[in-house]
Every structure is written in structure tokens, then in C-alpha cells.
Design an enzyme around this catalytic site. Sequence first.
Site, mmCIF file in Angstrom:
data_model
loop_
_atom_site.group_PDB
_atom_site.id
_atom_site.type_symbol
_atom_site.label_atom_id
_atom_site.label_comp_id
_atom_site.label_asym_id
_atom_site.label_seq_id
_atom_site.Cartn_x
_atom_site.Cartn_y
_atom_site.Cartn_z
ATOM 1 N N ASP A 139 42.747 111.032 105.794
ATOM 2 C CA ASP A 139 43.279 109.699 106.560
ATOM 3 C C ASP A 139 43.613 110.619 107.800
ATOM 4 O OD1 ASP A 139 44.813 108.131 107.942
ATOM 5 O OD2 ASP A 139 45.974 107.397 106.183
ATOM 6 N N ASP A 154 37.560 107.859 117.742
ATOM 7 C CA ASP A 154 36.832 106.637 117.545
ATOM 8 C C ASP A 154 37.441 105.737 116.493
ATOM 9 O OD1 ASP A 154 34.704 104.860 118.711
ATOM 10 O OD2 ASP A 154 33.588 105.168 116.933
ATOM 11 N N SER A 184 26.604 109.238 114.186
ATOM 12 C CA SER A 184 25.827 109.225 115.496
ATOM 13 C C SER A 184 26.590 109.811 116.402
ATOM 14 C CB SER A 184 25.552 107.740 115.971
ATOM 15 O OG SER A 184 24.678 107.031 114.917
ATOM 16 N N CYS A 203 35.603 99.560 119.710
ATOM 17 C CA CYS A 203 34.518 98.560 120.400
ATOM 18 C C CYS A 203 35.403 97.344 120.317
ATOM 19 C CB CYS A 203 33.342 98.524 119.171
ATOM 20 S SG CYS A 203 33.745 98.518 117.427
ATOM 21 N N PRO A 236 29.451 106.606 110.707
ATOM 22 C CA PRO A 236 28.625 107.162 109.938
ATOM 23 C C PRO A 236 27.851 108.374 110.703
ATOM 24 C CG PRO A 236 27.625 105.207 111.208
ATOM 25 C CD PRO A 236 29.175 105.314 111.352
#
Length: 742
Positions: A203, A238, A147, A291, A145
Site C-alpha cells: 500500500d 500517479d 507504461s 486523470c 499497469p
Amino acid sequence: MHNQRFADYYKAQNIVPDDEWDQLMDAFRRPLPTTFRITGSRDIAHTLGNTIQEIYVPTLNNLVFEGETIPPPTNIPWYPDDLAWQFNVSKKVLRRSPEFKKFHSFLVHETDVGNISRQEAVSMLPPLFMDVQPHHKVIDLCAAPGSKTAQLLEALHADDTSTSTSIPPGLLIANDSDSRRSHLLIHQSARLPSPAFMVTNLDASIYPVLKLPSCPHDNRRAVKKTSSQLLFDRILCDVPCSGDGTLRKNLGIWKRWQPMDGNGLHSLQTRILQRAMRMLAPDGRIVYSTCSLNPVENEAVVAAALNSNLGMFELVDVSKQLPELIRRSGLTTWSPTIDRNVNTSFGSYDAYIRSLPEDKRADTKLLETHWPPSNTEDMYLERCMRIYPHLQDTGGFFVAVFERKASHKSSNLAHVPKRVAEDSDTASHAPETKKVRLETSTQIEVAKDNIAISRVDTDTMVANPITTDGKQETIEQSQGQMTETAHGNSTLADPSFKEMPHTFLQPNDPALLTCINQLNLAPSFPSSTVLVRNPAGEPVRSFYLTNSLVKSVVQANDYTRMRLMASGTKVITKQEAARGTDAQYRVLGEGLPVVLPYIKPETIMHADFGALKVLLQSYYPLCTSFVEPFRSEMEARGPGSHVARFIAGMSSDTTLSRDLVLPLWKSNVSVSLMIDKKAKSALSLRLFGEDLTVAAREQGRKKKLAGPGAEAATADEPRNLEDDRDRENDENSVDGDAEFHE
């Protein structure tokens, strides 16, 4: 909060010593602290940090609630310049403690205007290891999103001041494969307006080669124009992951987690990282993060990417950076499981293949890269970083930092770990290799979660070797070559892409010249990098400003194949109320910091606290509402867009620590402050300790009319930071990025 398969699998991987296992699991079962980061330019950030430290923390120190001492907010020790904070209080305290309710209200309002970002602590790490400078070309491949994207933008704008935004020479491309989530990135950019920002919707594993125009060069016979590949100095990967490092906030993972989750994502993660390697400039840096705790998604991906680009990249030892961050080294051995039974594992890929019936070997979804390679000791996998919840009260996270060696002489990117058998159903799961043309419209099924990543058209994707000077040896164009339009964009290549083109205006465009004249912009205003969003190039409503590099990228590439969602920042718009008059354009509130350096200083009015308070308390105060000298100066101005500088200083009821520059609009007899309601409320709270705005008074009246019961119910249900954690989840990557949103 129990899953035996989770415990058995990670104990088998030896992710922590045996004497720490209970500490790790106890930490996973505790609620995650609320963490936030102060954003924006350094001047603004430090001002806000001082406000928290000097005004709010003292009121929350030694606070006792129902006989229990509540700890106050504290700085996250490893984050630079004390700009990140955390606190851990229950919903009950937030609802009923007047001190924490006031602090919470402050956070909500500052988040609404972009000065604070609700972000999990470990999510703040990847941008810190990228070392972004204003001149760098940067791409965030899986950005939503946003950050981390905001952190990268702030680094790109390190030269900003408290009132004006610089135009850095570099650029940042924020990409996400989901079009809906891509719009979140555009929303993030409005919080820190940047002419160096772009948003694409592709993608990441097949991100196309972007071209840059080159200067004409003399080849002794004729002057030819060539193009070169846009290579990036910094790339953030990420990537989508299973997200089991987020157990503290995503409690559903306890129930649904199973050891195969990471296996299905491994190939996608590897392809994204390999694609990033082909896009990286010599001496450039890639940060890969998840994560997840699973080595199949972490060290296995790192090893696979290094082996597919032998000798060209190395893991960077960043153990000395952020010395107060407690971390653990990456794993050098692991054992992937092949089914729900955690104990069903094999020491090598060959042993696994031999265990299968011959008629089943071609159907396997697992790759050799799921297992540790034979050359692990040469990769320095211990340089990867593992963050565990029990170390500093955070979520679980993994970070690896790569650099491309500028001195490498080989252009071989073709080493690929072996597969015993492939068929058309599993070919799309193989890591990307040299000169491989990926199939279009492929669906990657991700284990049990059924996460479908749609593949986009790959005609402009080039899997070519990169030479030592960072330029591509060849560019393979698709058969359907695109023709150039007058505005530098190609003919429509993807009919499904509905965004309008980005059309740059000529500096002598009549509408642009009128706008420059009306807004008192200096001749130095970069009119050559102003664009509009329509095919004909006619300014229907808004003007956007980019830097020269963004303009070059937009004009050298087809915007539909880039799936370009946004570029630059919106700075000027038409004022609809001014139809029929000469004063038609105004500077947008979010665009003012970008335009401010080009506004002629003598046209900027000076005002004091009194004028600002009047503007906050009324929508359209009359010119006669102000005191001298601002009243006379305002009355002398004609209708239209104006800019006022509110000078730093002290008054009887507040202190302004730095100048504020804000846009105004004057009609015949009244003036309006041209920032949105949320920004007005946040500004009022910051300066006067209460919301003086019309919107706040109207909300108060509605509560009174609704009666005491409704008012009490509203008071008992504030915008809660704890509840916001559930909204941080995301279909592909659960990384703790979110804001203080209702």
C-alpha cells in the site's frame, strides 16, 4: 453522453471559462485518438521512428476510403524527439483499408516485442517532468499497469546502445498494492531488461522505510555498522482517482458519475503524497498526477500535503518545459459538495460543521483539507497543470511537480489541518502525521465505486521526522524484531507472502563459475550481483543480475515485509534439452543486451542476411542449410549457447540499418534462433515486409483448412486498437495505460 450533475459541478468550479465550456463537452463526446509511444534505447527508437515516417506514413498520406480522406498518423507535437504518435480512424477503416491493416499489424507485432507502448497521450506526461538521470534512486508508488514505469526505466537507461543494455548506478522500484497487477510490472520489465529494477507489492500510503547499509565508521571506541534510510531522488505518485478525465474512452462514467466521487479518495491521495514527501531526498522531485478534473482530488491534495510539511516543499514552475503542450494553470479556489445535490456546498469547513447537528458532527467523513486553505496564495497552486480534452485532442489530466528544499532547517512535519471530531471509524481517513502509527488491516471505502484498498502490515512503517542531511533521526522498530539469515534476508515476517526469497550467490559459486566458463563471459562480469530465487541459494534454473545498489537494498531489508516480487533481470537459464551434457546454460534473449558487454568479443560469430532469413524460416535449420562462411563457423562450434552478430547493410530484398545481436543454440547438427515466436514475427516484418516464420505459415494453413468463411471472419476481426481501450481500465486508477493486446 450527458450527465447534468457533472456539468453543474464543474461549471461551479470554474475549471474553464464560460466561452470554452461547450468546446470542452464536445471534445469529451468525441472518440479518443489512438496514441502510442516508441520505447527502448534511443538508437532503436529512432530507427523505428524512421520506419514509420519513411515507410508507413507515405502509404497513408491522402488515403481515401469510401470517398472520405483519412488523416495519416502524426507526431504528438510536445513529446520529445518525435517518439510519440497518434491517429484517429474508425474500426471500419482498420478492418477494410489494406494500408491501415498493414500499419496496424506492424504496430501489434512491435508492441508484442516491447518496441511500442500503447499509451494515452496525457499518461506520457508525468515521467517527462521527473527529469530522471541514470544515477537517481526512483520509485513509482502506484505503478501498474506500467507504461509510466517503462518511461522511467528508459530514462534510467539513457546510456544504452542499440545492442547492449547499461547497468545504471541508480534504481527504480515499481510498486502496486494489488499483487495481480504487480505481475504486470514484472512483464513490463522483461521488455526493457534492467539490473536496476525492483517490484514491490505494498500500500503506497504506508510504504515502509527501506534501509541502506552504511560503511563502518570509527567512533573512537569501536567500529560500528549502522544503517541509513533509503531516500529517493525522484518519486512518481500517479494515484488512484475517480477518473472522470477519461470520459472519452470510459463511457460508463457518463452514467455513474456523481459529485461525491472525489471526496472519498481525497484522504488516500493525501496520505500517498505525504508518504512520498517523507521518502524524498533533499533537492528531490515528486510528480503527483491524476486523470481526474476534480479539484478535491488535485489542488486540495496538493495544498494539504504542502501544509502538513510547512516550508519544506515547493511547487515547481514547469511552464517553460514542453512548450508545445497546451495547458491551464491550477485552481486557487474550489467548493466541495457534500451530497448528490451539487448546489449543497459551503464556503468553508467551519461553515459546513456548523450546519450539522451536534450529534452528527463526529460522523462526518469530510476533512478541513477538502476546502481551500487560508494560505492558498502562498502555495502558488497556479503552478499545477490542468490538461483538458479540447486543447489538444487528449483526455483530461492533472500534474503537480514538487521539490524538497535542501536548505530547510526545520524537521517539523507535524502540522495537521484540524478536525472537529474523529472516532475510530474515521481515524484512518486522516492524513498521515508525525509519529502516527497507522492501524493495520484497515479498509478504506471509496465513495460509490466501493473501491477497497487493503492495508498491509505496517510494523516497519516509520512516520519519523527527517533531518536536514536527509537521514532519519530515529527508526522505530516493531516489537517482533527479525533475525538475519545467512543470505541477508530476515526470517519470514508475512506468512501470506508466497514469493521465493532473492538469494545472492558467492562469486566463487561452482554453478556460477561453470556458467561463466560455458558462456565465455569475461572476468569483468559482475558475478557478485547474481542472485537466484530459492532459500538455499542453489541455482535451480535461472540466474538474475542486479546492480550493487539493488543488492544493498535487498540484503538490508526483509524481502517479505517489502513484499518483494522481483529484482534485477533474468539473464541466464538452463537449457533442458542439454541434460546429460556439459552445455547446460544459455543466455536468454531478453537478457542478452545486459550480458553482451561481458561476452568475449572473439567468441561472437558474424553472419549475414541470408543466415538470418534461414533462422527465421525454420525452427531447427541444419548447419548444412547455411552458406559459407557462416556454415563452416557454425559446424566448428560445439553444442551449446552461442551469440551471432548480424552486420548492418543492404541486400536484394531488405536493409538492416544497425547491427543485430541474437542468441543461438546449437545441437549436434542443427541451430535454433533463441527468441520467442512473436519477436521472430516482428523482426521478419520489420526486415522483409512479411512474416516468414514457421508460426505464420502454420497459422495460414489453419485458416485454409477452416475454409473461406472462417478466413473471412478472421480477416474482418483484426486485433483492434479501438477495442483495446476498454482493457485499459483499472480498478483504482484509470489513466489510459495499456498495450495493443488481444
